[in-house]
Scaffold this active site. Structure first.
Site, PDB file in Angstrom:
ATOM      1  CG  HIS A  54      36.928  52.917  11.897  1.00  0.00           C
ATOM      2  ND1 HIS A  54      37.176  53.841  10.902  1.00  0.00           N
ATOM      3  CD2 HIS A  54      35.967  52.096  11.421  1.00  0.00           C
ATOM      4  CE1 HIS A  54      36.397  53.570   9.866  1.00  0.00           C
ATOM      5  NE2 HIS A  54      35.660  52.509  10.150  1.00  0.00           N
ATOM      6  CB  CYS A  55      32.161  54.508  14.933  1.00  0.00           C
ATOM      7  SG  CYS A  55      30.518  53.969  15.393  1.00  0.00           S
TER       8      CYS A  55
END
Ligand SMILES: [Zn+2]
Ligand SMILES: [Zn+2]
Length: 327
Positions: A54-55
């Site tokens: 998850h960025c």
């Protein structure tokens, strides 16, 4: 772009019963089956196909559908900052050599090859901004460039970031003899085919904005590798890091199934509805009856008889006595 989540009709038990080598995985949060290589993202609150990470910078998950875009984006940023650094370094080099040539000129040693093919910077603020941009570009290149190389290394082995972390644990377990060495990662098809799986079959079109190959639920595997991935031993290790408890210990643990630790570390019992009902019907007797009367508890100051006393006819002395007695 959407990283891709579990299709609504995905049911490995019904449809892929014959094809599926892997035991179907279940997501406790989505209450749905989890395809191979998918992981549940607690930020997006859904299962992401072939999840990478998850960025927080993009505020999005990187998964099956947007992973190649992500890598192309990282590549573009790295290329642009390399180009910027090169341009500015050339510029600074010109400024230095211009100064040197000017020194030679003013010392009277006329250099007839003196040939200025640029606009030199003169002011301090111009030099400052040049240096500032160099620092910014270097910082970008250092962070994003390393991430790009890292991601390309993962693509070459066809692992996601999550899978590489899993693999570290699995390698440790293999070293300790907890997982047989024959169990291997089945998705690694060789460097070129791994890149094809990410960017498509046609190498000249790898830079074109396309999603990665396949539906994100079924993945090509090395036909020689039969084992499922991650191995069962890995899941067992995740569940019981100190070894699976004995039958007796498991029974003991089951007794405490409804217990948890409160925020202050006390053991808290979570009641079943039956236990709660029994408690309501049969409340435990309180050990100590509290006799303290709060000063704001005005109702308790006046018993029924006292209300009668508390009339206009009551003398001031009687009233004072009554209040002192109550206190
Ligand atoms: Zn999920
Ligand atoms: Zn996410």
């Amino acid at each position: 772009m959407d990283p891709g989540s579990t299709p609504k009709n995905y049911d490995p038990v019904k449809k892929d019963a014959t094809k599926q080598k892997q035991k179907p995985r279940w997501c406790k949060d989505c209450l749905a089956y989890k395809p191979p290589r998918a992981h549940h993202c607690s930020v997006c609150n859904k299962c992401i196909l072939r999840m990478d990470h998850h960025c927080p910078w993009l505020n999005n998950c990187i998964g099956h559908k947007n992973h190649p875009h992500f890598i192309r984006f990282l590549g573009s940023v790295s290329f642009a900052s390399t180009y910027g650094v090169a341009l500015i370094c050339m510029r600074i080099w010109y400024v230095i050599s211009y100064q040197n040539q000017m020194n030679t000129y003013f010392r009277g040693q006329v250099d007839y090859k003196f040939n200025v093919h640029y606009t030199p910077v003169f002011t301090d603020s111009q030099i400052f901004s040049l240096l500032f941009v160099v620092i910014v570009f270097f910082a970008l290149l250092f962070t994003v460039g390393i991430l790009t190389l890292w991601q390309l290394w993962y693509v070459s082995r066809n692992v996601s970031t999550i899978e590489s972390f899993e693999m570290n644990t699995i390698d440790d377990m293999k070293r300790r003899g907890q997982i047989p060495k024959e169990k291997r990662f089945p998705y690694d098809l060789g460097v070129y085919r791994n890149f094809q799986a990410m960017f498509g079959d046609n190498m000249p079109f790898w830079w074109f904005p396309k999603t990665s190959k396949g539906d994100g639920v079924h993945f090509e595997v090395d036909p020689e590798i039969e084992n499922e991935w991650p191995p069962r031993e890995y899941y067992l290790y995740k569940k019981y890091p100190n070894g699976k408890p004995s039958k007796a210990d498991q029974a003991e643990l089951r007794r405490y199934k409804h217990h948890r630790r409160g925020s202050e570390g006390y053991l808290v019992k979570q009641l079943t509805p039956e236990e709660r009902e029994a408690l309501v019907n049969n409340p435990p007797k309180q050990a100590v009856e509290e006799e303290y009367i709060s000063s704001t508890d005005y109702d308790s100051l006046y018993s029924e008889e006292e209300v009668e006393e508390n009339s206009d006819e009551e003398s001031l002395m009687a009233r004072q006595r009554r209040i002192t007695k109550t206190e």
